[in-house]
Design a protein around this motif. Sequence first.
Motif, PDB file in Angstrom:
ATOM      1  N   PHE A 144       0.842  -1.193   0.000  1.00  0.00           N
ATOM      2  CA  PHE A 144       0.000   0.000   0.000  1.00  0.00           C
ATOM      3  C   PHE A 144       0.879   1.244   0.000  1.00  0.00           C
ATOM      4  O   PHE A 144       2.072   1.172   0.339  1.00  0.00           O
ATOM      5  N   PRO A 145       0.316   2.416  -0.362  1.00  0.00           N
ATOM      6  CA  PRO A 145       1.056   3.665  -0.230  1.00  0.00           C
ATOM      7  C   PRO A 145       1.469   3.883   1.223  1.00  0.00           C
ATOM      8  O   PRO A 145       0.704   3.587   2.152  1.00  0.00           O
ATOM      9  N   GLN A 197      10.395   4.117  -3.900  1.00  0.00           N
ATOM     10  CA  GLN A 197      10.101   5.461  -4.377  1.00  0.00           C
ATOM     11  C   GLN A 197       9.609   5.379  -5.818  1.00  0.00           C
ATOM     12  O   GLN A 197      10.317   4.911  -6.712  1.00  0.00           O
ATOM     13  N   PHE A 198       8.373   5.858  -6.025  1.00  0.00           N
ATOM     14  CA  PHE A 198       7.762   5.874  -7.347  1.00  0.00           C
ATOM     15  C   PHE A 198       7.546   7.287  -7.880  1.00  0.00           C
ATOM     16  O   PHE A 198       7.265   7.462  -9.058  1.00  0.00           O
ATOM     17  N   TRP A 204       2.416   9.396  -2.406  1.00  0.00           N
ATOM     18  CA  TRP A 204       1.972   8.632  -3.558  1.00  0.00           C
ATOM     19  C   TRP A 204       1.173   9.526  -4.512  1.00  0.00           C
ATOM     20  O   TRP A 204       0.304  10.267  -4.083  1.00  0.00           O
ATOM     21  N   THR A 205       1.467   9.457  -5.797  1.00  0.00           N
ATOM     22  CA  THR A 205       0.871  10.187  -6.921  1.00  0.00           C
ATOM     23  C   THR A 205       1.337  11.634  -7.022  1.00  0.00           C
ATOM     24  O   THR A 205       0.959  12.336  -7.967  1.00  0.00           O
ATOM     25  N   HIS A 222      10.204   7.701   0.125  1.00  0.00           N
ATOM     26  CA  HIS A 222       9.484   6.530  -0.372  1.00  0.00           C
ATOM     27  C   HIS A 222       7.987   6.819  -0.315  1.00  0.00           C
ATOM     28  O   HIS A 222       7.529   7.643   0.478  1.00  0.00           O
ATOM     29  N   GLN A 223       7.222   6.116  -1.148  1.00  0.00           N
ATOM     30  CA  GLN A 223       5.768   6.297  -1.158  1.00  0.00           C
ATOM     31  C   GLN A 223       4.989   4.987  -1.190  1.00  0.00           C
ATOM     32  O   GLN A 223       3.761   4.980  -1.198  1.00  0.00           O
ATOM     33  N   LEU A 224       5.701   3.855  -1.216  1.00  0.00           N
ATOM     34  CA  LEU A 224       5.045   2.548  -1.256  1.00  0.00           C
ATOM     35  C   LEU A 224       5.824   1.575  -0.395  1.00  0.00           C
ATOM     36  O   LEU A 224       7.059   1.649  -0.332  1.00  0.00           O
TER      37      LEU A 224
END
Length: 239
Positions: A144-145, A197-198, A204-205, A222-224
């Motif tokens: 999850f995020p 990290q995305f 996230w997004t 990081h986001q996930l």
Amino acid sequence: MIRRAIKTILNAGALALCRREYKKQEFVRFNERPVEYGFLFRHMARLCPRTVLDIGTGTTALPHILRHCGCVVTAVDNMRDYWPPGTCNRHFHVIDDDITRSQLTGDFDFAVCISVLEHIPDADQAVRHIFRLLAPKGHLVLTFPYTETEYVKNVYDLPGSTYGQDFPFICQSYSRSDLDRWLTDNGGALIEQEYWQFWEGPYWTVGSQILPPVRADVASRHQLTCILIEKTASNETSS
């Protein structure tokens, strides 16, 4: 001959649908599934579960793939309340079940919840029922995020969020305090956690997407997260 003819007729609709979807493919964006599935199958290969529960299947082929690994698979989702009328998973049979008040019984060796928990407003109840359905010493993979120090109710509402504003559901980003609460309240031990990290932004997004995604650590952006948990409580304790 009769059986073959009946099978051909029954398969005609599915084959036509597959062909139509194949021809209508369009690239939208590279998403997080390769990272999440990589984490999932790495641990499945090590733990070798016999019975698997997939939570929040939707229309994906994940339980079909899990079944091809040899496991006995049960797939569940809140099909009636969450998905548009007429939604159907043609890859695998999905039981219509709300995990926040699940009516399922049984002790599963392994539970899978891939990018689902963030869309459930009452995540604490969802996690409680997932633990109830796990066998003692059973394992759970969650993705999850995630931001280590801060919970976000809906990342789609954040300034700079690049998509999701027209979605009919929220996307929460959980934190360490949420994870610690789930483990303490339900009798679980954190076995492994990955950080990814995305996005260039903090959540996230938010910001430009990073390709390929970057494996991070707890101290870097990081986001996930991908998490493996072992159930340490007895079924009586977690029920």
